[in-house]
Design an enzyme around this catalytic site. Structure first.
Site, PDB file in Angstrom:
ATOM      1  N   LYS A 209       0.835  -1.194   0.000  1.00  0.00           N
ATOM      2  CA  LYS A 209       0.000   0.000   0.000  1.00  0.00           C
ATOM      3  C   LYS A 209       0.880   1.258   0.000  1.00  0.00           C
ATOM      4  O   LYS A 209       0.613   2.226  -0.701  1.00  0.00           O
ATOM      5  CB  LYS A 209      -0.914  -0.003   1.228  1.00  0.00           C
TER       6      LYS A 209
ATOM      7  N   LYS B 188      -4.647 -12.256  -8.741  1.00  0.00           N
ATOM      8  CA  LYS B 188      -5.434 -12.744  -7.602  1.00  0.00           C
ATOM      9  C   LYS B 188      -6.772 -12.019  -7.528  1.00  0.00           C
ATOM     10  O   LYS B 188      -6.815 -10.790  -7.686  1.00  0.00           O
ATOM     11  CB  LYS B 188      -4.644 -12.487  -6.310  1.00  0.00           C
TER      12      LYS B 188
ATOM     13  N   LYS C  12     -10.723  -7.301  -4.135  1.00  0.00           N
ATOM     14  CA  LYS C  12     -11.496  -6.062  -4.291  1.00  0.00           C
ATOM     15  C   LYS C  12     -10.584  -4.927  -4.739  1.00  0.00           C
ATOM     16  O   LYS C  12     -10.986  -4.062  -5.510  1.00  0.00           O
ATOM     17  CB  LYS C  12     -12.186  -5.694  -2.982  1.00  0.00           C
TER      18      LYS C  12
HETATM   19  P1  TYM Z   1     -10.040 -11.048   3.820  1.00  0.00           P
HETATM   20  O1  TYM Z   1     -11.301 -10.465   4.332  1.00  0.00           O
HETATM   21  O2  TYM Z   1      -9.221 -10.244   2.873  1.00  0.00           O
HETATM   22  O3  TYM Z   1     -10.313 -12.434   3.117  1.00  0.00           O
HETATM   23  C1  TYM Z   1     -11.024 -13.478   3.767  1.00  0.00           C
HETATM   24  C2  TYM Z   1     -10.411 -14.816   3.381  1.00  0.00           C
HETATM   25  O4  TYM Z   1     -10.503 -15.029   1.960  1.00  0.00           O
HETATM   26  C3  TYM Z   1      -9.229 -15.415   1.456  1.00  0.00           C
HETATM   27  N1  TYM Z   1      -9.075 -14.912   0.067  1.00  0.00           N
HETATM   28  C4  TYM Z   1      -8.671 -15.668  -0.968  1.00  0.00           C
HETATM   29  N2  TYM Z   1      -8.333 -16.967  -1.048  1.00  0.00           N
HETATM   30  C5  TYM Z   1      -7.973 -17.452  -2.275  1.00  0.00           C
HETATM   31  N3  TYM Z   1      -7.949 -16.689  -3.396  1.00  0.00           N
HETATM   32  C6  TYM Z   1      -8.284 -15.377  -3.363  1.00  0.00           C
HETATM   33  N4  TYM Z   1      -8.265 -14.651  -4.476  1.00  0.00           N
HETATM   34  C7  TYM Z   1      -8.660 -14.803  -2.100  1.00  0.00           C
HETATM   35  N5  TYM Z   1      -9.035 -13.570  -1.700  1.00  0.00           N
HETATM   36  C8  TYM Z   1      -9.284 -13.653  -0.369  1.00  0.00           C
HETATM   37  C9  TYM Z   1      -8.230 -14.745   2.394  1.00  0.00           C
HETATM   38  O5  TYM Z   1      -6.961 -15.357   2.334  1.00  0.00           O
HETATM   39  C10 TYM Z   1      -8.923 -14.914   3.725  1.00  0.00           C
HETATM   40  O6  TYM Z   1      -8.646 -16.188   4.266  1.00  0.00           O
HETATM   41  N6  TYM Z   1      -6.759 -10.392   7.526  1.00  0.00           N
HETATM   42  C11 TYM Z   1      -7.897 -11.188   7.108  1.00  0.00           C
HETATM   43  C12 TYM Z   1      -9.042 -11.177   8.117  1.00  0.00           C
HETATM   44  C13 TYM Z   1      -8.636 -11.560   9.491  1.00  0.00           C
HETATM   45  C14 TYM Z   1      -8.252 -12.865   9.925  1.00  0.00           C
HETATM   46  C15 TYM Z   1      -7.972 -12.741  11.300  1.00  0.00           C
HETATM   47  C16 TYM Z   1      -8.131 -14.090   9.265  1.00  0.00           C
HETATM   48  C17 TYM Z   1      -8.580 -10.738  10.570  1.00  0.00           C
HETATM   49  N7  TYM Z   1      -8.178 -11.451  11.648  1.00  0.00           N
HETATM   50  C18 TYM Z   1      -7.556 -13.865  12.052  1.00  0.00           C
HETATM   51  C19 TYM Z   1      -7.708 -15.192  10.019  1.00  0.00           C
HETATM   52  C20 TYM Z   1      -7.445 -15.074  11.394  1.00  0.00           C
HETATM   53  C21 TYM Z   1      -8.417 -10.633   5.788  1.00  0.00           C
HETATM   54  O7  TYM Z   1      -8.254  -9.472   5.506  1.00  0.00           O
HETATM   55  O8  TYM Z   1      -9.132 -11.513   5.050  1.00  0.00           O
END
Ligand code: TYM
Length: 342
Positions: free
Chosen positions: A132, A211, A214
């Site tokens: 970022k 990938k 959003k």
């Molecule tokens: P977030 O909200 O970006 O995404 C949620 C989950 O979806 C997976 N993901 C993908 N997997 C495969 N291919 C893709 N293109 C793809 N896009 C998203 C992400 O890897 C994720 O598992 N930081 C985390 C949220 C979070 C969290 C946590 C997760 C906060 N605290 C504690 C686990 C444990 C996040 O931003 O996910």
């Protein structure tokens, strides 16, 4: 949901655990927009599969969303979207804990305690922050400290396994690092968790082959209407090889999606058609749309059947929050005792 990759055996917890958890699954998702097929394949589907055989805690990471979301209505709206998604996919809310991150405020206390043992260099190397910053976008302290709060999310529930997509791998490494550091300084206190990443779905590509994310604006929504789903699939970028010429399924963005929603047999049949020539991308796009729709349609129906029932969705979140908080308070007390706050 069918169970996917089996869990690795949990690491041996320290001797201070009276009842060491055999396996406790935890993961979260940010309420920053409608979930997409990357979230579904990389996280939701494996997470729901694991919940059939293990105790699970899944939450809506609304504290994390605050690093970017500025509109309170939007935040509430997307939080309820996610509650409806978990309902639609069939998570058993009585057996498991499903909650809003901010309903367990203890997590911010643990995040502070962990912050005090987090070297700055560890956070400076975090991809989300670095990327970022490199793009010249707004970087606030919340984004910089994001991995510490995420570590607290995981560690405050004595979680053993965290199902995520590959983009979260570094965050899990930081979590393990902080747990080990804490245990080294204060004696065995925190369970050291493992990531649980299914290779096949570790990174789902979006419309343009990067990938699905959003931030790249290349997503296919999970519960858009059938018409919108079709429109999105038709937008997947393909090359300009003429219909009659042979094509390569292994480098095709449409096939990359299709394979997650079809049998090996159907995939082999389409792969043959690619290689023989005479197949237009429109045909495989139609097949991909149908395959995705077949799997998603029943969930979509359940999603829309509850999405407007705000009191029910809030009730689900509150019930889960109360249960999760009981676990969090115990672990936080253990930590406070160790550091001298109790
Ligand atoms: P977030 O909200 O970006 O995404 C949620 C989950 O979806 C997976 N993901 C993908 N997997 C495969 N291919 C893709 N293109 C793809 N896009 C998203 C992400 O890897 C994720 O598992 N930081 C985390 C949220 C979070 C969290 C946590 C997760 C906060 N605290 C504690 C686990 C444990 C996040 O931003 O996910």
């Amino acid at each position: 949901m069918t169970p996917g990759k089996p869990l690795q055996s949990p690491e041996t917890p320290g001797k201070h655990f009276e009842t060491p958890p055999v396996s406790r699954i935890l993961s979260g998702i940010k309420p920053t927009g409608t979930p997409h097929l990357g979230n579904y394949l990389g996280f939701l589907k494996p997470a729901l599969g694991l919940s059939q055989t293990h105790e699970a805690l899944y939450f809506v990471a609304d504290f994390h969303a605050l690093t970017t979301v500025r509109d309170p209505q939007v935040l509430r709206h997307h939080t309820l979207d996610l509650a409806a998604v978990f309902y639609a996919l069939g998570l058993d809310f009585d057996r498991h804990m499903f909650f809003r991150q901010s309903d367990v405020p203890e997590v911010t206390e643990l995040a502070w305690i962990l912050s005090c043992i987090t070297p700055l260099g560890l956070l400076e190397r975090a991809h989300a922050y670095k990327d970022k910053k490199a793009r010249g976008e707004e970087v606030n302290h919340g984004l910089f400290a994001y991995p510490v709060l995420m570590a607290a999310d995981i560690l405050i529930y004595d979680s053993t396994h965290v199902p995520v997509g590959k983009d979260q791998k570094q965050h899990l490494e930081i979590t393990r690092d902080l747990a080990n550091r804490f245990n080294h300084l204060y004696g065995d206190t925190l369970v050291v968790p493992q990531d649980h990443i299914e290779d096949e779905v570790a990174t789902i590509p979006g419309l343009d082959g990067r990938k699905m994310s959003k931030s790249y604006n290349n997503c296919i929504g999970l519960f858009s209407t059938e018409k919108e789903l079709r429109k999105s699939v038709m937008k997947i970028v393909t090359d300009s090889t003429p219909v009659e010429e042979p094509k390569n399924p292994d480098t095709c963005n449409v096939f990359a999606l299709y394979r997650h929603f079809s049998t090996k047999q159907d995939q082999a049949a389409w792969a043959d058609r690619y290689r023989h020539g005479g197949m237009g991308y429109g045909e495989i796009k139609q097949a991909a749309f149908e395959a995705v729709n077949r799997e998603i349609a029943p969930f979509r129906e359940r999603y829309f059947s509850i999405r407007e029932d705000t009191p029910r969705l809030n009730g689900i979140l509150e019930q889960g929050g109360a249960k999760a908080r009981q676990v969090a308070v115990k672990v936080l007390n253990r930590v406070k005792q160790k550091v001298g706050l109790h």
